[in-house]
Enzyme design. Structure first.
Site, PDB file in Angstrom:
ATOM      1  N   HIS A  20     -18.001  -2.574 -42.109  1.00 33.34           N
ATOM      2  CA  HIS A  20     -17.741  -3.916 -41.561  1.00 33.34           C
ATOM      3  C   HIS A  20     -16.686  -3.843 -40.455  1.00 33.34           C
ATOM      4  O   HIS A  20     -16.830  -4.478 -39.408  1.00 33.34           O
ATOM      5  CB  HIS A  20     -17.224  -4.854 -42.663  1.00 33.34           C
ATOM      6  CG  HIS A  20     -18.219  -5.190 -43.741  1.00 33.34           C
ATOM      7  ND1 HIS A  20     -17.957  -4.963 -45.073  1.00 33.34           N
ATOM      8  CD2 HIS A  20     -19.438  -5.766 -43.699  1.00 33.34           C
ATOM      9  CE1 HIS A  20     -18.980  -5.379 -45.800  1.00 33.34           C
ATOM     10  NE2 HIS A  20     -19.907  -5.862 -44.999  1.00 33.34           N
ATOM     11  N   LYS A  44     -26.552 -13.196 -54.183  1.00 36.32           N
ATOM     12  CA  LYS A  44     -25.689 -12.131 -54.709  1.00 36.32           C
ATOM     13  C   LYS A  44     -24.655 -12.679 -55.678  1.00 36.32           C
ATOM     14  O   LYS A  44     -24.097 -13.749 -55.457  1.00 36.32           O
ATOM     15  CB  LYS A  44     -24.948 -11.435 -53.554  1.00 36.32           C
ATOM     16  CG  LYS A  44     -25.862 -10.662 -52.603  1.00 36.32           C
ATOM     17  CD  LYS A  44     -25.041 -10.001 -51.510  1.00 36.32           C
ATOM     18  CE  LYS A  44     -25.911  -9.238 -50.510  1.00 36.32           C
ATOM     19  NZ  LYS A  44     -25.128  -8.761 -49.351  1.00 36.32           N
ATOM     20  N   ARG A  93     -28.042  -1.327 -39.946  1.00 36.78           N
ATOM     21  CA  ARG A  93     -27.863   0.064 -40.342  1.00 36.78           C
ATOM     22  C   ARG A  93     -29.164   0.844 -40.272  1.00 36.78           C
ATOM     23  O   ARG A  93     -29.220   1.933 -39.769  1.00 36.78           O
ATOM     24  CB  ARG A  93     -27.310   0.146 -41.770  1.00 36.78           C
ATOM     25  CG  ARG A  93     -25.859  -0.201 -41.869  1.00 36.78           C
ATOM     26  CD  ARG A  93     -25.488  -0.653 -43.242  1.00 36.78           C
ATOM     27  NE  ARG A  93     -26.120  -1.924 -43.557  1.00 36.78           N
ATOM     28  CZ  ARG A  93     -25.860  -2.626 -44.640  1.00 36.78           C
ATOM     29  NH1 ARG A  93     -25.010  -2.167 -45.526  1.00 36.78           N
ATOM     30  NH2 ARG A  93     -26.450  -3.776 -44.841  1.00 36.78           N
ATOM     31  N   SER A 131     -21.315  -2.421 -49.426  1.00 35.84           N
ATOM     32  CA  SER A 131     -20.373  -2.858 -50.460  1.00 35.84           C
ATOM     33  C   SER A 131     -20.855  -2.503 -51.858  1.00 35.84           C
ATOM     34  O   SER A 131     -20.049  -2.145 -52.723  1.00 35.84           O
ATOM     35  CB  SER A 131     -20.142  -4.375 -50.363  1.00 35.84           C
ATOM     36  OG  SER A 131     -19.629  -4.713 -49.109  1.00 35.84           O
TER      37      SER A 131
HETATM   38  P1  ADP Z   1     -24.480 -10.424 -46.396  1.00 35.99           P
HETATM   39  O1  ADP Z   1     -24.446 -10.809 -47.832  1.00 35.99           O
HETATM   40  O2  ADP Z   1     -24.421 -11.590 -45.459  1.00 35.99           O
HETATM   41  O3  ADP Z   1     -25.542  -9.426 -46.008  1.00 35.99           O
HETATM   42  P2  ADP Z   1     -22.565  -8.250 -46.196  1.00 35.99           P
HETATM   43  O4  ADP Z   1     -21.107  -8.343 -46.418  1.00 35.99           O
HETATM   44  O5  ADP Z   1     -23.358  -7.394 -47.117  1.00 35.99           O
HETATM   45  O6  ADP Z   1     -23.054  -9.731 -46.185  1.00 35.99           O
HETATM   46  O7  ADP Z   1     -22.833  -7.766 -44.712  1.00 35.99           O
HETATM   47  C1  ADP Z   1     -22.406  -8.527 -43.608  1.00 35.99           C
HETATM   48  C2  ADP Z   1     -22.981  -7.917 -42.346  1.00 35.99           C
HETATM   49  O8  ADP Z   1     -22.392  -6.644 -42.137  1.00 35.99           O
HETATM   50  C3  ADP Z   1     -24.484  -7.685 -42.385  1.00 35.99           C
HETATM   51  O9  ADP Z   1     -25.007  -7.937 -41.099  1.00 35.99           O
HETATM   52  C4  ADP Z   1     -24.609  -6.234 -42.734  1.00 35.99           C
HETATM   53  O10 ADP Z   1     -25.805  -5.673 -42.239  1.00 35.99           O
HETATM   54  C5  ADP Z   1     -23.410  -5.673 -41.997  1.00 35.99           C
HETATM   55  N1  ADP Z   1     -22.954  -4.413 -42.563  1.00 35.99           N
HETATM   56  C6  ADP Z   1     -22.580  -4.145 -43.825  1.00 35.99           C
HETATM   57  N2  ADP Z   1     -22.230  -2.843 -43.974  1.00 35.99           N
HETATM   58  C7  ADP Z   1     -22.389  -2.275 -42.751  1.00 35.99           C
HETATM   59  C8  ADP Z   1     -22.236  -0.941 -42.247  1.00 35.99           C
HETATM   60  N3  ADP Z   1     -21.855   0.073 -43.011  1.00 35.99           N
HETATM   61  N4  ADP Z   1     -22.496  -0.741 -40.950  1.00 35.99           N
HETATM   62  C9  ADP Z   1     -22.915  -1.762 -40.175  1.00 35.99           C
HETATM   63  N5  ADP Z   1     -23.106  -3.021 -40.581  1.00 35.99           N
HETATM   64  C10 ADP Z   1     -22.854  -3.280 -41.848  1.00 35.99           C
END
Ligand code: ADP
Length: 162
Positions: A20, A44, A93, A131
């Site tokens: 992130h 989630k 990703r 996460s």
């Molecule tokens: P959501 O529940 O909205 O998907 P997340 O916290 O899982 O929330 O992810 C928020 C954003 O960050 C999403 O667009 C996700 O693809 C991106 N993201 C999460 N981890 C990574 C990573 N390792 N590299 C790039 N983008 C990421």
């Protein structure tokens, strides 16, 4: 020209990872301000409360003036409109992210046409990070320090020591 172009980076951030943070830094290369929006994802079941997630992000970004950290509920498009965002940032990703992200981007464009969804790719070392994986490692007593900022590693440890 508007010199204060705001991008909203919405997500669950349960918890925030180096992946992130990688995306936040890239967004700041393009936009003047990034608002990290911690929202409720109905699909989630979170480990950390919104307040815990906000606290970890605050401690991590440590009052950087170009980053705001805000919780919101309801539609991301409405929140983007409220803060005057010109873009919604999402991280991509793998191809597997694409279909869901594409759907959301189209829906958000209908709901708030003034914001463009901008997809950013992390560096290769963060591509596999998410996460859920970090939570699993922490739950099983593994070392999460390569994957998350220090305050998050501490919070995860505390969470699973209880
Ligand atoms: P959501 O529940 O909205 O998907 P997340 O916290 O899982 O929330 O992810 C928020 C954003 O960050 C999403 O667009 C996700 O693809 C991106 N993201 C999460 N981890 C990574 C990573 N390792 N590299 C790039 N983008 C990421």
């Amino acid at each position: 020209m508007n010199m204060n172009r705001i991008a909203l980076y919405p997500g669950s951030f349960d918890p925030i990872t180096n992946g992130h943070l990688d995306i936040v830094e890239r967004a700041l290369e393009i936009f003047d301000r990034v608002v990290v929006g911690v929202g409720v994802n109905l699909a989630k079941e979170p480990l950390f409360s919104i307040d815990e997630r906000l606290e970890m992000i605050h401690t991590t970004v440590n009052n950087r003036p170009e980053i705001d950290v805000v919780g919101y509920d309801g539609l991301t498009a409405n929140f983007a409109e409220k803060i005057g965002a010109v873009a919604i940032i999402r991280g991509l990703r793998a191809v597997s992210d694409f279909e869901h992200e594409f759907q959301m981007a189209l829906a958000n464009k209908k709901l708030f046409p003034k914001a463009e969804t901008v997809f950013l790719m992390p560096s290769l070392c963060n591509v596999y990070l998410n996460s859920s994986m970090v939570k699993t490692i922490a739950r099983l007593g593994g070392n999460v320090t390569p994957f998350v900022p220090e305050p998050v590693a501490k919070s995860l440890k505390a969470k699973f020591e209880k």
